[in-house]
Design a protein around this motif. Sequence first.
Motif, PDB file in Angstrom:
ATOM      1  N   LEU A  93       0.834  -1.195   0.000  1.00 40.26           N
ATOM      2  CA  LEU A  93       0.000   0.000   0.000  1.00 40.26           C
ATOM      3  C   LEU A  93       0.872   1.249   0.000  1.00 40.26           C
ATOM      4  O   LEU A  93       0.581   2.219  -0.725  1.00 40.26           O
ATOM      5  CB  LEU A  93      -0.922   0.005   1.220  1.00 40.26           C
ATOM      6  CG  LEU A  93      -1.792   1.262   1.373  1.00 40.26           C
ATOM      7  CD1 LEU A  93      -2.782   1.370   0.219  1.00 40.26           C
ATOM      8  CD2 LEU A  93      -2.519   1.243   2.703  1.00 40.26           C
ATOM      9  N   ALA A  94       1.928   1.239   0.797  1.00 39.75           N
ATOM     10  CA  ALA A  94       2.833   2.394   0.846  1.00 39.75           C
ATOM     11  C   ALA A  94       3.412   2.668  -0.535  1.00 39.75           C
ATOM     12  O   ALA A  94       3.474   3.828  -0.978  1.00 39.75           O
ATOM     13  CB  ALA A  94       3.951   2.136   1.852  1.00 39.75           C
ATOM     14  N   ALA A  95       3.820   1.622  -1.228  1.00 36.55           N
ATOM     15  CA  ALA A  95       4.384   1.788  -2.566  1.00 36.55           C
ATOM     16  C   ALA A  95       3.345   2.342  -3.534  1.00 36.55           C
ATOM     17  O   ALA A  95       3.627   3.253  -4.320  1.00 36.55           O
ATOM     18  CB  ALA A  95       4.929   0.458  -3.072  1.00 36.55           C
ATOM     19  N   LEU A  96       2.134   1.801  -3.454  1.00 34.22           N
ATOM     20  CA  LEU A  96       1.072   2.250  -4.358  1.00 34.22           C
ATOM     21  C   LEU A  96       0.720   3.721  -4.125  1.00 34.22           C
ATOM     22  O   LEU A  96       0.545   4.488  -5.080  1.00 34.22           O
ATOM     23  CB  LEU A  96      -0.174   1.385  -4.170  1.00 34.22           C
ATOM     24  CG  LEU A  96      -0.098  -0.043  -4.687  1.00 34.22           C
ATOM     25  CD1 LEU A  96      -1.284  -0.865  -4.167  1.00 34.22           C
ATOM     26  CD2 LEU A  96      -0.093  -0.058  -6.222  1.00 34.22           C
ATOM     27  N   LEU A  97       0.607   4.119  -2.880  1.00 31.51           N
ATOM     28  CA  LEU A  97       0.217   5.490  -2.579  1.00 31.51           C
ATOM     29  C   LEU A  97       1.332   6.485  -2.878  1.00 31.51           C
ATOM     30  O   LEU A  97       1.083   7.584  -3.370  1.00 31.51           O
ATOM     31  CB  LEU A  97      -0.209   5.607  -1.114  1.00 31.51           C
ATOM     32  CG  LEU A  97      -1.507   4.887  -0.736  1.00 31.51           C
ATOM     33  CD1 LEU A  97      -1.780   5.038   0.754  1.00 31.51           C
ATOM     34  CD2 LEU A  97      -2.691   5.413  -1.546  1.00 31.51           C
ATOM     35  N   HIS A  98       2.560   6.103  -2.591  1.00 34.20           N
ATOM     36  CA  HIS A  98       3.661   7.020  -2.836  1.00 34.20           C
ATOM     37  C   HIS A  98       3.940   7.184  -4.331  1.00 34.20           C
ATOM     38  O   HIS A  98       4.461   8.214  -4.754  1.00 34.20           O
ATOM     39  CB  HIS A  98       4.918   6.540  -2.108  1.00 34.20           C
ATOM     40  CG  HIS A  98       4.901   6.832  -0.651  1.00 34.20           C
ATOM     41  ND1 HIS A  98       4.877   5.848   0.312  1.00 34.20           N
ATOM     42  CD2 HIS A  98       4.880   8.005   0.031  1.00 34.20           C
ATOM     43  CE1 HIS A  98       4.841   6.400   1.507  1.00 34.20           C
ATOM     44  NE2 HIS A  98       4.839   7.700   1.369  1.00 34.20           N
ATOM     45  N   ASP A 114       2.512   8.072   5.980  1.00 35.08           N
ATOM     46  CA  ASP A 114       3.185   7.141   6.885  1.00 35.08           C
ATOM     47  C   ASP A 114       2.278   5.913   7.001  1.00 35.08           C
ATOM     48  O   ASP A 114       1.243   5.964   7.663  1.00 35.08           O
ATOM     49  CB  ASP A 114       3.370   7.816   8.244  1.00 35.08           C
ATOM     50  CG  ASP A 114       4.216   6.987   9.214  1.00 35.08           C
ATOM     51  OD1 ASP A 114       4.291   5.755   9.051  1.00 35.08           O
ATOM     52  OD2 ASP A 114       4.777   7.580  10.156  1.00 35.08           O
ATOM     53  N   ILE A 115       2.629   4.830   6.336  1.00 36.61           N
ATOM     54  CA  ILE A 115       1.793   3.627   6.297  1.00 36.61           C
ATOM     55  C   ILE A 115       2.355   2.570   7.232  1.00 36.61           C
ATOM     56  O   ILE A 115       3.545   2.243   7.167  1.00 36.61           O
ATOM     57  CB  ILE A 115       1.705   3.033   4.868  1.00 36.61           C
ATOM     58  CG1 ILE A 115       1.475   4.137   3.833  1.00 36.61           C
ATOM     59  CG2 ILE A 115       0.621   1.973   4.802  1.00 36.61           C
ATOM     60  CD1 ILE A 115       0.186   4.904   4.014  1.00 36.61           C
ATOM     61  N   ASP A 116       1.498   1.996   8.089  1.00 32.25           N
ATOM     62  CA  ASP A 116       1.952   0.971   9.018  1.00 32.25           C
ATOM     63  C   ASP A 116       0.828  -0.046   9.231  1.00 32.25           C
ATOM     64  O   ASP A 116      -0.265   0.106   8.680  1.00 32.25           O
ATOM     65  CB  ASP A 116       2.367   1.594  10.350  1.00 32.25           C
ATOM     66  CG  ASP A 116       3.513   0.838  11.026  1.00 32.25           C
ATOM     67  OD1 ASP A 116       3.663  -0.376  10.757  1.00 32.25           O
ATOM     68  OD2 ASP A 116       4.241   1.454  11.826  1.00 32.25           O
ATOM     69  N   ARG A 337      -7.842   5.401  -0.302  1.00 36.90           N
ATOM     70  CA  ARG A 337      -7.966   6.630  -1.091  1.00 36.90           C
ATOM     71  C   ARG A 337      -9.294   7.330  -0.797  1.00 36.90           C
ATOM     72  O   ARG A 337      -9.357   8.558  -0.645  1.00 36.90           O
ATOM     73  CB  ARG A 337      -7.900   6.308  -2.583  1.00 36.90           C
ATOM     74  CG  ARG A 337      -6.529   6.018  -3.134  1.00 36.90           C
ATOM     75  CD  ARG A 337      -6.640   5.818  -4.648  1.00 36.90           C
ATOM     76  NE  ARG A 337      -5.396   5.392  -5.233  1.00 36.90           N
ATOM     77  CZ  ARG A 337      -4.365   6.187  -5.503  1.00 36.90           C
ATOM     78  NH1 ARG A 337      -4.450   7.473  -5.191  1.00 36.90           N
ATOM     79  NH2 ARG A 337      -3.272   5.719  -6.051  1.00 36.90           N
ATOM     80  N   GLN A 338     -10.337   6.535  -0.742  1.00 39.20           N
ATOM     81  CA  GLN A 338     -11.671   7.081  -0.500  1.00 39.20           C
ATOM     82  C   GLN A 338     -11.728   7.807   0.840  1.00 39.20           C
ATOM     83  O   GLN A 338     -12.297   8.900   0.954  1.00 39.20           O
ATOM     84  CB  GLN A 338     -12.670   5.920  -0.523  1.00 39.20           C
ATOM     85  CG  GLN A 338     -14.109   6.292  -0.276  1.00 39.20           C
ATOM     86  CD  GLN A 338     -15.003   5.077  -0.440  1.00 39.20           C
ATOM     87  OE1 GLN A 338     -15.424   4.743  -1.534  1.00 39.20           O
ATOM     88  NE2 GLN A 338     -15.306   4.405   0.664  1.00 39.20           N
ATOM     89  N   GLU A 339     -11.130   7.212   1.872  1.00 37.01           N
ATOM     90  CA  GLU A 339     -11.207   7.783   3.217  1.00 37.01           C
ATOM     91  C   GLU A 339     -10.187   8.897   3.459  1.00 37.01           C
ATOM     92  O   GLU A 339     -10.314   9.651   4.418  1.00 37.01           O
ATOM     93  CB  GLU A 339     -11.024   6.675   4.264  1.00 37.01           C
ATOM     94  CG  GLU A 339     -12.098   5.604   4.218  1.00 37.01           C
ATOM     95  CD  GLU A 339     -13.510   6.196   4.275  1.00 37.01           C
ATOM     96  OE1 GLU A 339     -13.734   7.104   5.108  1.00 37.01           O
ATOM     97  OE2 GLU A 339     -14.361   5.756   3.485  1.00 37.01           O
TER      98      GLU A 339
END
Length: 344
Positions: A93-98, A114-116, A337-339
């Motif tokens: 998810l971190a890779a996709l969002l960044h 900051d994804i955890d 993404r929605q939230e």
Amino acid sequence: MTNNNKSRRIGVILANLGTPDGTDYWNMRRYLAEFLSDKRVIEWPSIIWQPILRLIVLSTRPKKSGAAYARIWNREKNESPLRSYTRSQAEKLAALLHESKAAAKAQTANAELDIDWAMRYGKPAIGAVAKAMVARGCGHILLVPLYPQYAASTTATVNDVFFDSLKAMRCQPAVRTAPAYADNAVYIDALANSITAHLAGLSYRPEKLIASYHGIPQSYVRRGDPYYEECKRTTAALRQRLGLDNEALLMCFQSRFGPEEWLQPYTDKTIEKLAKEGVTSLAVFNPGFVADCLETLDEIGNEAAEIFHKNGGTDFTHIPCLNDSDEGMRVIEHIVRQELQGWL
């Protein structure tokens, strides 16, 4: 870090049920004690339940559960599959969002993501992860309970410990919690695509398809828990998407515990009945689980398969959960993404 910089960092926590640190008696006992002491999970009065838990359940169940975990343990990483998948989901998810355009816009506005990940029971604990995010400068945190269908014993208890952790913070972040997504189109499409792809790889066409959800006591539903209705919504949407009727795609419930009546029909009893009635091929999937775990890999993949074969069935297949597959990550990314709208 100043408040000005702090407000520009956005945290996202992916939270799932939990996992023991090992399959031995004491690790299992610690995990089960925490899990089964949650009043959202077992709603009996403590004065009745705690003696039963401490004197009976925790004397016998750790060994049995440990043996089950040992059958599905990720030996390469020395951890449960749920921990492996949840960590991977957060990393992907971190890779996709960044890499996304949305993240690029956020970086332009001096915002950082900051994804955890965290677990309700066991480690890493939700409160510890939230505290660490704030220490890293997160002025906003989105908590994502990884449960497609809402239940007080899953989504609500994740939210409980998250909000409890805020009580100890003098300077609290702005927070959001992602809702359940029982019939979200992206989720339903991902499930349908996963099921279709799995069935296409078989040398036979299963006569029946079972959607097996984790059960809850019927008394919880009578008190207002929406879980049963949410499971029905998921199943109805899948039937429509796959073009199957009520007889071709069955809805069942697994993992009951204790003397109460749980949501029915029961998965194990249904599988036994179908085999005895002459059904020779069966496929089971778990739309209430975002990642494969003990309840899917062992209870369905091993125990349910054994019940089917023992009672005359021939071909049995367990369709994996979405896990960290491209389809699974598409769902998680969509929900996040929605939230995050308005924050990015």
